[in-house]
Design an enzyme around this catalytic site. Sequence first.
Site, PDB file in Angstrom:
ATOM      1  N   THR A  49       0.846  -1.182   0.000  1.00 45.16           N
ATOM      2  CA  THR A  49       0.000   0.000   0.000  1.00 45.16           C
ATOM      3  C   THR A  49       0.888   1.240   0.000  1.00 45.16           C
ATOM      4  O   THR A  49       1.955   1.257   0.615  1.00 45.16           O
ATOM      5  CB  THR A  49      -1.032  -0.016   1.152  1.00 45.16           C
ATOM      6  OG1 THR A  49      -1.886   1.113   1.000  1.00 45.16           O
ATOM      7  CG2 THR A  49      -0.380  -0.007   2.521  1.00 45.16           C
ATOM      8  N   GLU A  50       0.453   2.269  -0.734  1.00 46.47           N
ATOM      9  CA  GLU A  50       1.298   3.422  -1.040  1.00 46.47           C
ATOM     10  C   GLU A  50       1.838   4.121   0.201  1.00 46.47           C
ATOM     11  O   GLU A  50       2.901   4.738   0.166  1.00 46.47           O
ATOM     12  CB  GLU A  50       0.521   4.460  -1.870  1.00 46.47           C
ATOM     13  CG  GLU A  50       0.137   4.013  -3.256  1.00 46.47           C
ATOM     14  CD  GLU A  50      -1.283   3.483  -3.296  1.00 46.47           C
ATOM     15  OE1 GLU A  50      -1.585   2.527  -2.551  1.00 46.47           O
ATOM     16  OE2 GLU A  50      -2.092   4.011  -4.065  1.00 46.47           O
ATOM     17  N   ASN A  51       1.047   4.089   1.285  1.00 38.72           N
ATOM     18  CA  ASN A  51       1.464   4.820   2.477  1.00 38.72           C
ATOM     19  C   ASN A  51       2.509   4.072   3.311  1.00 38.72           C
ATOM     20  O   ASN A  51       2.753   4.435   4.455  1.00 38.72           O
ATOM     21  CB  ASN A  51       0.251   5.199   3.328  1.00 38.72           C
ATOM     22  CG  ASN A  51      -0.601   4.012   3.704  1.00 38.72           C
ATOM     23  OD1 ASN A  51      -0.969   3.217   2.838  1.00 38.72           O
ATOM     24  ND2 ASN A  51      -0.919   3.873   4.965  1.00 38.72           N
TER      25      ASN A  51
END
Lengths: 227, 239
Positions: A49-51
């Site tokens: 996930t990008e975060n």
Amino acid sequence: MAQTKLTNAQIAWRAAQDIPDGAYVNLGIGFPEMIATFQPEGRDVVYHTENGVLGFGAAPEEGQEDWDLINAGKKAITLNPGAAFFHHADSFAMVRGGHLDLAVLGAYQVAQNGDLANWRVGSKGVPAVGGAMDLVHGAKNVAVITDHVTKDGKPKLVETCTFPLTGLGCVTRVYTSLAVVDIRDGHFVLREKLADMPLEALQEVTGAKLHVDGTIADLVVPDLSGN
Amino acid sequence: MDKTVSTVEEAVADIADGATVMIGGFGGSGAPVELIHALIDRFRATGSPGQLTVINNNAGNGGIGIAAMIKAGMVAKMVCSFPRSSNAEAFNTAYLAGNIALELVPQGTLAERIRAAGAGIPAFYTPTAYGTELAEGKQVEEFDGHMYVRERWLKADVALIKGKLGDRMGNLTYRLAGRNFNPLMAMAAETTIAQVSELVEPGGIEPEQVVTPGIFVDRLVEVAVPQQEEVLVREGVEY
């Protein structure tokens, strides 16, 4: 009675069957997140996930959320054994650097040359892009899951996107409510379609020519109405 | 060496009108709520600092944190990738009324622009946004048969970040996915101000566990039981 189109759960299930054991995968926020639910038994898939998390698992029980532990959709997540945290620049190095095997995104339109429009439909309102424009570059395969047509029946697989573009020539495969379509050399190549749907009828709701290369398999999915 | 200050008020006391302020966090994860609220308190009491440019992934949620800064009228411009949230009314109202400017940056480009600033790299090329409206007017170049967009570094006067453990020399760790933009922003600002949940003596963080080395941190303050933005939003709290 024959099913006339797949539900969202069935589209997600179909896409999940193609994710190989050992893959590193990013699922776009919203509809694509459902794919993780249908990961076949016995396959290890590591979700990114990008975060800044690799190896996250299902949502926690209600009341057990820790809001420092979320995914890109700002939903609470849990961690699988072997998970890792990292900062945002490393996270997008994984994306653009070609380290992810697959990214699956939603779409407003996909063009036959692989152009994708999925971040806004016009120039009104407040624009928001998030990580969509990054995710379409770098993953070895970029798949789209989508209804085959819009709510008012217009094709979402088109010759040329009319909505603002997210990326050029980036989509490699599309899973729709009616078919599985690959994008090869600037063409849509039909791989699977619902058994009861004639090719002509499918072509009618597709905005660009569907090419046939070898056999067209039946698009077979389980009922999943309990999901 | 002791970079600590004793209160959040003291920590944000010298941020000037018109400053560019990076604020760490992704949504509520890793957001330095107490530092933001201390800045709002100062603005309400003194009218300063106003006309701020705020750099964050988002543009505030509900009525606390960055959303409360916008409602207070302190923010002239947002630089972010995703101004949408479960309740983005504060930003949306200001934006649609023409009271706040928006520079929309793809998330990975935002992260890399900040990293580049911290690393002394004035520009770089990325495939992201090539051929889209977000690359209009930007220089492009072909490398090895593919097209790339040139992006500039993104610097700030001040970064407000949130760590888990911090020592008096500014070495930091982060909690769970609260790391996100915080270590990058720490590198990219003239003055980096960190709130940490636990202040320890030098040596209290294993050197192998340090995520942000103290060289990137100028000032830190302990906020022992920090508020979590998402919890406040769900409770409907307005700051």
